[in-house]
Design a protein around this motif. Structure first.
Motif, PDB file in Angstrom:
ATOM      1  N   ARG A  62       0.871  -1.165   0.207  1.00 35.12           N
ATOM      2  CA  ARG A  62      -0.040   0.175  -0.040  1.00 35.12           C
ATOM      3  C   ARG A  62       0.978   1.320  -0.095  1.00 35.12           C
ATOM      4  NH1 ARG A  62      -2.917  -3.255   3.592  1.00 35.12           N
ATOM      5  NH2 ARG A  62      -4.831  -3.848   2.909  1.00 35.12           N
ATOM      6  N   VAL A  68      -4.705  -5.458  -3.376  1.00 35.14           N
ATOM      7  CA  VAL A  68      -4.175  -4.209  -2.681  1.00 35.14           C
ATOM      8  C   VAL A  68      -3.738  -3.286  -3.368  1.00 35.14           C
ATOM      9  CG1 VAL A  68      -2.327  -3.453  -1.082  1.00 35.14           C
ATOM     10  CG2 VAL A  68      -3.487  -5.518  -0.468  1.00 35.14           C
ATOM     11  N   HIS A 103      -5.027   1.281  -5.564  1.00 37.50           N
ATOM     12  CA  HIS A 103      -4.283   2.585  -5.680  1.00 37.50           C
ATOM     13  C   HIS A 103      -3.738   2.907  -7.320  1.00 37.50           C
ATOM     14  CE1 HIS A 103      -3.997   3.614  -1.502  1.00 37.50           C
ATOM     15  NE2 HIS A 103      -3.756   2.035  -1.469  1.00 37.50           N
TER      16      HIS A 103
END
Length: 534
Positions: A426, A455, A459
């Motif tokens: 992350r 994960v 993003h």
């Protein structure tokens, strides 16, 4: 041109000019210096010749002529090919190279005049005519125009080994011949990576060659032979030779290592050490696959080792050498392997711990250094030699996906909790770093890739390119590119490495259908096209 007899100039010598046809060119190897080492065919060729040519420096003394002197006749036409320069400077407009090129052209024209008149021309050459010999310059200019025969001769390298009375190369060893005129860096690299070696053309290059031998750790092995088989012959160890006494006709020889006793004479900081010297551990990286990925420094360390210690799969990449001991083990006993290597070194053995890729990247260097920090091994020397790591190998196959800032993370939770891995994924994703993911999966770890994808998709955009690189450099190499959202854990095993692009990573399809991936070196200013949050 020296004409020993007026009749010879008219083609009436014992060889007999070929009236109405082109003459023959003979490149005659004379051997290393002792006239008795000339071959029967070399003697016959001189007897057949109308013209005998030989090179010399400006002083006029020709070593080649002196070797063949007993076979020259009064009726031979002698052509002395005198170099305009040897090692000194020149005012020729083309410099040193230009002066020599002009000389070779003029010398070839002189010999061509004889050949056109039907005369047989023998060009004498010390050693072998096509082995660092002056004859080769005549050969390149004349052999395609006239009937030509090259008579091989005993080389100075063979003569030097004979004079030393030691095998030059054995079994699967490779013999490397190096000119001392190479740069010191190049000499050092080649000496470090070679088995048996002969270094030619010493003379003024000797101090540089000696430094290269020292830097490569091979000075103690190096023998010196001067004027092998000739008057004034001298042999000894390179380490003991006065640099000011070394002529051009000398050779440094590093003979076969086969059969050398373990812990035998070795070198440390340029000084020969006794056979009781303490051993050492060198941790080496073999790169992602086989010998093509080894560095010269690593090759040298592997060749010099008494013992090889490592995971059996990695040991299999290293060529077998007579007298070397190999200690293979499972991939999950790093600590035991490290202590075993250090214990061997305590007994005076030179040990190479073999690691895949780079030994400092999720590999054996840390295990060895951790063990070496313990009291029993605190005085054992340990060196780490770098190798090509899997991330760089895979990136090169795909293009340049790691061309900007990137992070390297192992997905293996055997030595750290998965929560730590997820947090680091992350953090790297939020920082918009490209990622190289080691150890993504194995037969016993099948879920980590799917979790990592989840994960990262928090993003990264779903179409972020991912390089899936399996067995780079090996027989099963397969590299392909998929969008992050379509990354399939079933495509990943323990021989796979993943590279996940940043928000800036781009792909291009080449004319041959392959996909190239790269991350630009320039990163945009804020608001200029970043989409790291996906």
């Amino acid at each position: 041109m020296t004409r020993a007899n007026a009749h010879a100039a008219d083609g009436n010598g014992a060889g007999g000019a070929n009236a109405g046809g082109a003459g023959r060119l003979l490149g005659v190897g004379l051997g290393p210096g002792d006239p008795s080492l000339m071959t029967v065919r070399a003697v016959e060729a001189i007897a057949e010749a109308d013209v005998v040519a030989y090179h010399s420096a400006r002083h006029g003394r020709s070593i080649a002529r002196s070797i063949a002197a007993r076979h020259l006749r009064p009726d031979h036409i002698e052509e002395a090919l005198v170099y305009p320069v040897t090692t000194e400077g020149t005012d020729h407009p083309g410099g040193y190279r230009g002066a020599l090129e002009e000389f070779y052209a003029e010398a070839a024209a002189r010999l061509a005049a004889h050949l056109d008149a039907g005369r047989t021309v023998a060009v004498l050459a010390e050693g072998d005519p096509l082995f660092y010999g002056s004859y080769q310059h005549m050969h390149k200019r004349l052999a395609h125009r006239y009937p030509t025969e090259v008579i091989p001769g005993v080389t100075s390298v063979s003569a030097s080994a004979a004079r030393l009375g030691t095998p030059l190369s054995e079994a699967e060893e490779a013999l490397t011949i190096l000119p001392g005129t190479l740069s010191e860096e190049e000499l050092t690299a080649r000496l470090a990576s070679s088995d048996a070696v002969a270094v030619m053309k010493l003379g003024r290059t000797f101090p540089k060659v000696r430094r290269a031998l020292e830097r490569s750790g091979r000075l103690a092995e190096a023998h010196y032979v001067e004027r092998a088989t000739m008057a004034g012959e001298r042999t000894g160890l390179v380490a003991e030779v006065d640099p000011d006494s070394v002529p051009y006709f000398s050779v440094a020889v590093l003979p076969s290592r086969v059969g050398a006793p373990a812990g035998a004479v070795r070198e440390r900081d340029g000084q020969p050490a006794a056979t009781t010297a303490r051993g050492e551990v060198v941790v080496v990286g073999t790169g992602p696959a086989g010998p093509l990925w080894l560095t010269p420094q690593t090759r040298g360390a592997l060749a010099a080792a008494d013992d090889l210690v490592g995971y059996t799969t990695y040991l299999d990449r290293v060529p077998h050498r007579d007298g070397q001991r190999r200690h293979g083990s499972d991939n999950r006993v790093e600590a035991e392997r490290a202590e075993f290597a250090l214990e061997l070194a305590r007994r005076g053995r030179r040990v190479a711990v073999v690691s895949g890729g780079d030994p400092g990247v999720f590999a054996m260097a840390t295990a060895v250094l951790e063990a070496a920090a313990q009291e029993p091994y605190a005085d054992v020397p340990v060196r780490v030699l770098p190798g090509v790591t899997a991330a760089n190998a895979a990136a090169a196959r795909a293009g340049a996906p790691l061309g900007h800032d990137y992070a390297v993370i192992s997905l293996s939770d055997r030595l750290k909790p998965w929560d730590v891995i997820a947090d680091r994924l992350r953090a790297a994703a939020r920082a918009d770093l490209a990622l190289a993911l080691y150890n993504p999966g194995s037969r016993s770890r099948t879920w980590q890739v799917g979790k990592a994808r989840e994960v990262l998709l928090e993003h990264r955009a779903p179409d972020t390119p991912v390089v899936v690189a399996r067995d780079v450099g090996g027989d099963g190499e397969r590299v392909h590119v998929v969008p992050l959202a379509r990354l399939d854990p079933a495509d990943v095993d323990m021989r796979t490495l993943l590279i996940v692009g940043s928000s800036q990573t781009r792909t291009t399809t080449r004319p041959d259908g392959t996909t190239t991936v790269w991350t630009p070196r320039r990163y945009p200013e804020s608001g200029e096209g970043r989409h790291a949050e996906g």
